[in-house]
Design an enzyme around this catalytic site. Structure first.
Site, PDB file in Angstrom:
ATOM      1  N   SER A   1       0.794  -1.237   0.000  1.00  0.00           N
ATOM      2  CA  SER A   1       0.000   0.000   0.000  1.00  0.00           C
ATOM      3  C   SER A   1       0.823   1.281   0.000  1.00  0.00           C
ATOM      4  O   SER A   1       0.265   2.357  -0.186  1.00  0.00           O
ATOM      5  CB  SER A   1      -0.915   0.029   1.218  1.00  0.00           C
ATOM      6  OG  SER A   1      -2.054  -0.714   0.932  1.00  0.00           O
TER       7      SER A   1
ATOM      8  N   LYS B   1       0.453   3.624  -2.771  1.00  0.00           N
ATOM      9  CA  LYS B   1      -0.728   4.495  -2.949  1.00  0.00           C
ATOM     10  C   LYS B   1      -0.371   5.978  -3.045  1.00  0.00           C
ATOM     11  O   LYS B   1      -0.872   6.669  -3.944  1.00  0.00           O
ATOM     12  CB  LYS B   1      -1.761   4.219  -1.849  1.00  0.00           C
ATOM     13  CG  LYS B   1      -2.462   2.863  -2.086  1.00  0.00           C
ATOM     14  CD  LYS B   1      -3.321   2.407  -0.936  1.00  0.00           C
ATOM     15  CE  LYS B   1      -4.078   1.148  -1.328  1.00  0.00           C
ATOM     16  NZ  LYS B   1      -4.225   0.170  -0.272  1.00  0.00           N
TER      17      LYS B   1
ATOM     18  N   TYR C   1      -2.960  -2.561 -10.729  1.00  0.00           N
ATOM     19  CA  TYR C   1      -2.949  -2.402  -9.265  1.00  0.00           C
ATOM     20  C   TYR C   1      -2.100  -3.501  -8.596  1.00  0.00           C
ATOM     21  O   TYR C   1      -1.271  -3.212  -7.720  1.00  0.00           O
ATOM     22  CB  TYR C   1      -4.389  -2.412  -8.725  1.00  0.00           C
ATOM     23  CG  TYR C   1      -4.441  -2.426  -7.219  1.00  0.00           C
ATOM     24  CD1 TYR C   1      -4.164  -1.277  -6.478  1.00  0.00           C
ATOM     25  CD2 TYR C   1      -4.738  -3.601  -6.520  1.00  0.00           C
ATOM     26  CE1 TYR C   1      -4.176  -1.294  -5.094  1.00  0.00           C
ATOM     27  CE2 TYR C   1      -4.756  -3.625  -5.134  1.00  0.00           C
ATOM     28  CZ  TYR C   1      -4.477  -2.467  -4.417  1.00  0.00           C
ATOM     29  OH  TYR C   1      -4.481  -2.491  -3.052  1.00  0.00           O
TER      30      TYR C   1
ATOM     31  N   TYR D   1      -4.623   3.651   7.705  1.00  0.00           N
ATOM     32  CA  TYR D   1      -6.001   3.114   7.682  1.00  0.00           C
ATOM     33  C   TYR D   1      -6.783   3.495   8.941  1.00  0.00           C
ATOM     34  O   TYR D   1      -6.696   4.619   9.409  1.00  0.00           O
ATOM     35  CB  TYR D   1      -6.010   1.581   7.499  1.00  0.00           C
ATOM     36  CG  TYR D   1      -5.054   1.110   6.469  1.00  0.00           C
ATOM     37  CD1 TYR D   1      -5.235   1.476   5.135  1.00  0.00           C
ATOM     38  CD2 TYR D   1      -3.954   0.345   6.791  1.00  0.00           C
ATOM     39  CE1 TYR D   1      -4.349   1.078   4.172  1.00  0.00           C
ATOM     40  CE2 TYR D   1      -3.063  -0.065   5.825  1.00  0.00           C
ATOM     41  CZ  TYR D   1      -3.263   0.302   4.522  1.00  0.00           C
ATOM     42  OH  TYR D   1      -2.377  -0.090   3.585  1.00  0.00           O
TER      43      TYR D   1
ATOM     44  N   VAL E   1       1.132  -3.954   3.733  1.00  0.00           N
ATOM     45  CA  VAL E   1       1.095  -5.280   4.363  1.00  0.00           C
ATOM     46  C   VAL E   1       2.363  -6.106   4.102  1.00  0.00           C
ATOM     47  O   VAL E   1       2.506  -7.208   4.631  1.00  0.00           O
ATOM     48  CB  VAL E   1      -0.175  -6.095   3.978  1.00  0.00           C
ATOM     49  CG1 VAL E   1      -1.418  -5.491   4.584  1.00  0.00           C
ATOM     50  CG2 VAL E   1      -0.298  -6.267   2.475  1.00  0.00           C
TER      51      VAL E   1
HETATM   52  N1  GLN Z   1      -1.865  -5.484  -2.091  1.00  0.00           N
HETATM   53  C1  GLN Z   1      -2.563  -5.323  -0.868  1.00  0.00           C
HETATM   54  C2  GLN Z   1      -4.044  -5.522  -1.065  1.00  0.00           C
HETATM   55  O1  GLN Z   1      -4.554  -5.052  -2.040  1.00  0.00           O
HETATM   56  C3  GLN Z   1      -2.299  -3.949  -0.333  1.00  0.00           C
HETATM   57  C4  GLN Z   1      -2.986  -3.709   0.986  1.00  0.00           C
HETATM   58  C5  GLN Z   1      -2.088  -3.105   2.022  1.00  0.00           C
HETATM   59  O2  GLN Z   1      -0.876  -3.024   1.911  1.00  0.00           O
HETATM   60  N2  GLN Z   1      -2.721  -2.692   3.105  1.00  0.00           N
HETATM   61  O3  GLN Z   1      -4.704  -6.125  -0.292  1.00  0.00           O
END
Ligand code: GLN
Length: 305
Positions: A61, A64, A189, A241, A259
């Site tokens: 993420s 992003k 993505y 988040y 993650v």
């Molecule tokens: N690739 C992960 C997903 O889409 C990214 C989510 C994350 O890092 N929180 O679930």
């Protein structure tokens, strides 16, 4: 400073045992739960690092904010704002955040999955392969590292198992917010999340956000200062988040987690920080990584609040 980092890592290391690896993406479950590394570039261009700062991991993420930056560089703030909002979601990163049966752009934040999937459509390029290549080029430029590339195994693992992300993308299609082929958008993505980086790469990207869009050492401007303010503001309210409020109270700087175990922290005008520790809390944030930032913020008075 180097001594302080060693002390902080020693104090935080036991926290790696409290978290869990992201096993919903099978390839991420192969990481070493004990890893913990930190890399800092301060605005006088000094580097401080400790622990497993050289390990490679996927950006997840933390891509992003880079997706958002490229969408801003390609379209400007007004056009981006027609597609996504800036209100904190207060929800998990993969929540299907629909209110009153209507999905409105104001409900979609670019720091959670739905918004990031939408950002892929706003990047310029004739094909989704080209859009991804442009994103990879920007990531290499910001991190000042041409060797950054895709982790093919993580990409395939995400693509195979990403049904929740498919649900989110099809929801966007249902509500007319995506015009293109959903699988093409998702492919971009999944690739974006699977870009492989190190703590140093995150620190360099964080540094640029902390210094109004300017690169370390050369001072070259990569994007306008107003984009740095825009991205940092959203990171402050939604970068961690549904843990963003707690993080603002305890650490108090714009930051983005992934993650894969990474955290990029932006200390405005002072430093860029990259952390890696793949054991995550229930919200998908690195447990020892957050603890290390808490201690660092306390010792160096980093909070902007
Ligand atoms: N690739 C992960 C997903 O889409 C990214 C989510 C994350 O890092 N929180 O679930």
């Amino acid at each position: 400073m180097d001594e302080l980092l060693e002390q902080i890592l020693a104090e935080c290391h036991p926290y790696t045992a409290q978290g869990n690896l992201a096993n919903y993406i099978p390839e991420l479950a192969k990481a070493n739960k004990n890893d913990l590394g930190i890399y800092i570039i301060s605005s006088d261009d000094r580097i401080h690092r400790a622990g497993d700062y050289g390990k490679k991991f996927t950006i997840q993420s933390i891509v992003k904010p880079i997706l958002l930056l490229l969408a801003l560089m390609d379209n400007g703030i007004d056009v981006v704002r027609e597609h996504v909002g800036v209100e904190a979601t207060g929800k998990p990163f993969d929540a299907i955040n629909v209110n009153e049966q209507a999905l409105l752009s104001d409900h979609i934040n670019p720091m959670v999955n739905m918004g990031a999937i939408l950002m892929c459509t706003l990047i310029k390029g004739d094909t989704y392969q080209e859009k991804f290549e442009r994103l990879l080029d920007l990531t290499r430029k910001l991190a000042d590292n041409n060797e950054i590339c895709l982790n093919e195994d993580v990409y395939l693992s995400e693509k195979r198992t990403g049904s929740k992300n498919r649900a989110l993308a099809y929801m966007l299609k249902t509500y007319g917010m995506i015009q293109d082929d959903v699988e093409d958008v998702l492919d971009c993505y999944f690739r974006a999340c699977s870009i492989q980086i190190t703590c140093g790469d995150l620190a360099r990207i964080g540094y640029i956000l902390a210094n109004h869009g300017r690169m370390p050492y050369t001072g070259e401007r990569v994007f306008p200062a107003e984009y740095a303010s825009f991205v940092n503001a959203i990171l402050s309210t939604c970068g961690m988040y549904d843990g963003s409020g707690e993080f603002a109270v305890k650490v108090g700087v714009p930051a983005k987690s992934g993650v894969g175990g990474g955290i990029m922290a932006v200390v405005p005008t002072r430093m860029g920080i990259g952390i890696f520790s793949p054991a995550l809390d229930a919200k998908g944030n690195s447990v020892a990584g957050i603890k290390a930032l808490e201690l660092l913020s306390e010792k160096l008075f980093l909070s902007i609040f």
